[in-house]
Design an enzyme around this catalytic site. Structure first.
Site, PDB file in Angstrom:
ATOM      1  N   PRO A   1      11.226 -15.711   2.340  1.00 55.89           N
ATOM      2  CA  PRO A   1      10.017 -15.892   3.159  1.00 55.89           C
ATOM      3  C   PRO A   1       9.320 -14.551   3.378  1.00 55.89           C
ATOM      4  CG  PRO A   1      11.960 -16.862   4.229  1.00 55.89           C
ATOM      5  CD  PRO A   1      12.447 -16.032   3.092  1.00 55.89           C
TER       6      PRO A   1
ATOM      7  N   GLU B   1       0.829  -1.207   0.000  1.00 56.04           N
ATOM      8  CA  GLU B   1       0.000   0.000   0.000  1.00 56.04           C
ATOM      9  C   GLU B   1       0.866   1.260   0.000  1.00 56.04           C
ATOM     10  OE1 GLU B   1      -0.697  -2.394   2.602  1.00 56.04           O
ATOM     11  OE2 GLU B   1      -1.963  -3.384   1.149  1.00 56.04           O
TER      12      GLU B   1
ATOM     13  N   ASN C   1       1.696  -9.290  -4.835  1.00 56.25           N
ATOM     14  CA  ASN C   1       1.631  -8.387  -5.979  1.00 56.25           C
ATOM     15  C   ASN C   1       2.477  -8.860  -7.168  1.00 56.25           C
ATOM     16  OD1 ASN C   1       1.507  -6.198  -7.675  1.00 56.25           O
ATOM     17  ND2 ASN C   1       2.133  -4.683  -6.157  1.00 56.25           N
ATOM     18  N   PRO C   2       1.863  -9.239  -8.300  1.00 60.62           N
ATOM     19  CA  PRO C   2       2.645  -9.678  -9.469  1.00 60.62           C
ATOM     20  C   PRO C   2       3.248  -8.518 -10.251  1.00 60.62           C
ATOM     21  CG  PRO C   2       0.327  -9.680 -10.023  1.00 60.62           C
ATOM     22  CD  PRO C   2       0.411  -9.302  -8.558  1.00 60.62           C
TER      23      PRO C   2
END
Length: 433
Positions: free
Chosen positions: A274, A69, A341-342
């Site tokens: 991770p 965000e 998020n790609p």
């Protein structure tokens, strides 16, 4: 004339209980500090104690809770700042990583503070100091004390790039009056996609606008050039791929896929980042169980020629590893987390693999698959098969990478422009403080 909503009893109870819960809030902060999830030098900000003076003039407060965000906030600030150069912009986030990014990347005239916990006294102290003229919540969890108190102070409030996960949606449907009252605090709600617009419309009982995901306009993740050179030198010409932002339940199939791939590509290096860096040792144990040698970045262990898996268990370095790897599996998608998020790997030259659970970015993944920029993989066999094809065929990999990049860039300017065109005229005229 529309009759104003009355605050539901449940919210009144929540506010009363949360006010009495100061010791619990204080204990929670101490525990988070011990776990490395808070900044010891700025812990007062989480209690509403400002870390700096309020500048003179009008102030727009923009809140984006986490890293994703907060990155989408940057172009929003830059565009609004160009339209309103005399305004000050306060950006709040809730994580240590996002705070570091904001300190590095916010433009002059904008500054960062940690968001206070949702305790009435903390929230009031925060608002008493900053006195925002307008408040923009980007995506946002719906913290009642924060939102309702802000509504009493700000002339204009908007929820931008609004999102409600399917799980949160089901939870809020069981409290319809409470969520309707909270959402009534916003003068404007813009959802990030049609699915979220429908959920927000149901919860708020009002029409919701959507122009696309503001994260399309976020800048690429940063990557330290010196660290990139060091890692590239250690890896050499070895074939490598990345499993990014993985959660429990995902590393095991990723490592099984790595074992399958090593039979065909003996020099393969698998890099695992991770989602929560504190899980590095846990991932290392999984590697040992699979018979794979590993090195941990948190311990400054180098990548040796016989290292099978490099565990990048550090904060704020995902951009570094997306730059290193032309093939990336994006985590949070083999387990029911909704996918990460790609657009981040797409901007940095990676062909994208992902699992079936991508409701956080449903439209984005669907569009990327439609244009050939991403591939759905459901288990270790499918991950290994997709990665094998991309390793073996440079043309396919380049085509997929370019399709992902174009998908990420295509809507960026349009979405940012439409969102800002909707917000900017509604900002209050500057008033002296």
């Amino acid at each position: 004339m529309t009759k104003p909503l009355r605050e539901p009893l449940g919210l009144k109870i929540y506010r009363t209980v949360s006010r009495a819960g100061a010791p619990v809030a204080s204990f929670a902060l101490k525990q988070r500090l011990k776990a490395g999830k808070e900044d010891a030098d700025r812990i007062g900000e989480r209690r509403g104690v400002a870390g700096r003076a309020r500048p003179e003039g009008a102030l727009v407060w923009i809140h984006g809770a986490s890293v994703g965000e907060s990155l989408s906030v940057i172009p929003l600030v830059e565009r609004l700042q160009a339209d309103r150069p005399d305004y000050n912009f306060l950006v709040t986030t809730g994580t240590v990583t996002s705070a570091r990014l904001m300190e590095e990347r916010l433009p002059p005239g904008a500054f960062h503070q940690f968001i206070p916990l949702d305790h009435p006294d903390y929230v009031e102290a925060f608002l008493d100091h900053w006195r925002p003229d307008a408040a923009l919540f980007v995506e946002s969890e719906f913290w009642p004390n924060l939102i309702l108190a802000a509504r009493r102070r700000a002339t204009f409030m908007a929820l931008v790039n609004g999102r409600v996960s399917p799980r949160s949606y089901e939870d809020w449907k069981r409290q319809p009056n409470a969520i309707k009252f909270i959402l009534s605090s916003f003068d404007l709600i813009i959802a990030q996609d049609p699915q979220n617009a429908e959920r927000l419309s149901t919860l708020s009982a009002r029409s919701i606008e959507t122009y696309g995901n503001l994260k399309y306009a976020a800048p690429p993740l940063p990557g330290d050039e010196a660290a990139l050179e060091t890692l590239a030198r250690e890896i050499g010409e070895r074939r490598r791929w990345l499993a990014a932002s993985t959660h429990p339940g995902e590393e095991e199939p990723v490592l099984k896929a790595a074992t399958i791939l090593k039979k065909e590509f003996p020099d393969l290096l698998t890099i695992v980042t991770p989602r929560h860096p504190g899980r590095g040792e846990e991932v290392a144990e999984l590697c040992r169980e699979q018979g794979l040698s590993c090195a941990l970045r948190s311990k400054d262990e180098p990548i040796a020629p016989d290292t099978d898996v490099y565990i990048a268990d550090t904060l704020g370095e995902l951009g570094l590893f997306y730059r290193l790897c032309e093939v990336s599996f994006v985590g949070g998608s083999l387990v029911d987390k909704g996918g990460h998020n790609p657009l981040e790997p797409a901007r940095l030259g990676a062909a994208i693999l992902h699992g079936p659970h991508v409701f956080n970015f449903d439209d984005t993944y669907r569009e990327m698959r439609r244009t050939g920029g991403a591939a759905l993989t459901r288990n270790e066999r499918e991950i290994a098969s997709a990665a094998r094809r991309l390793f073996a065929d440079n043309k396919t990999r380049r085509t997929m990478t370019e399709a992902a990049r174009k998908a990420a860039e295509a809507g960026a300017e349009r979405i940012l422009g439409e969102v800002c065109n909707r917000i900017e005229p509604a900002l209050p005229v500057e008033t002296p403080h």
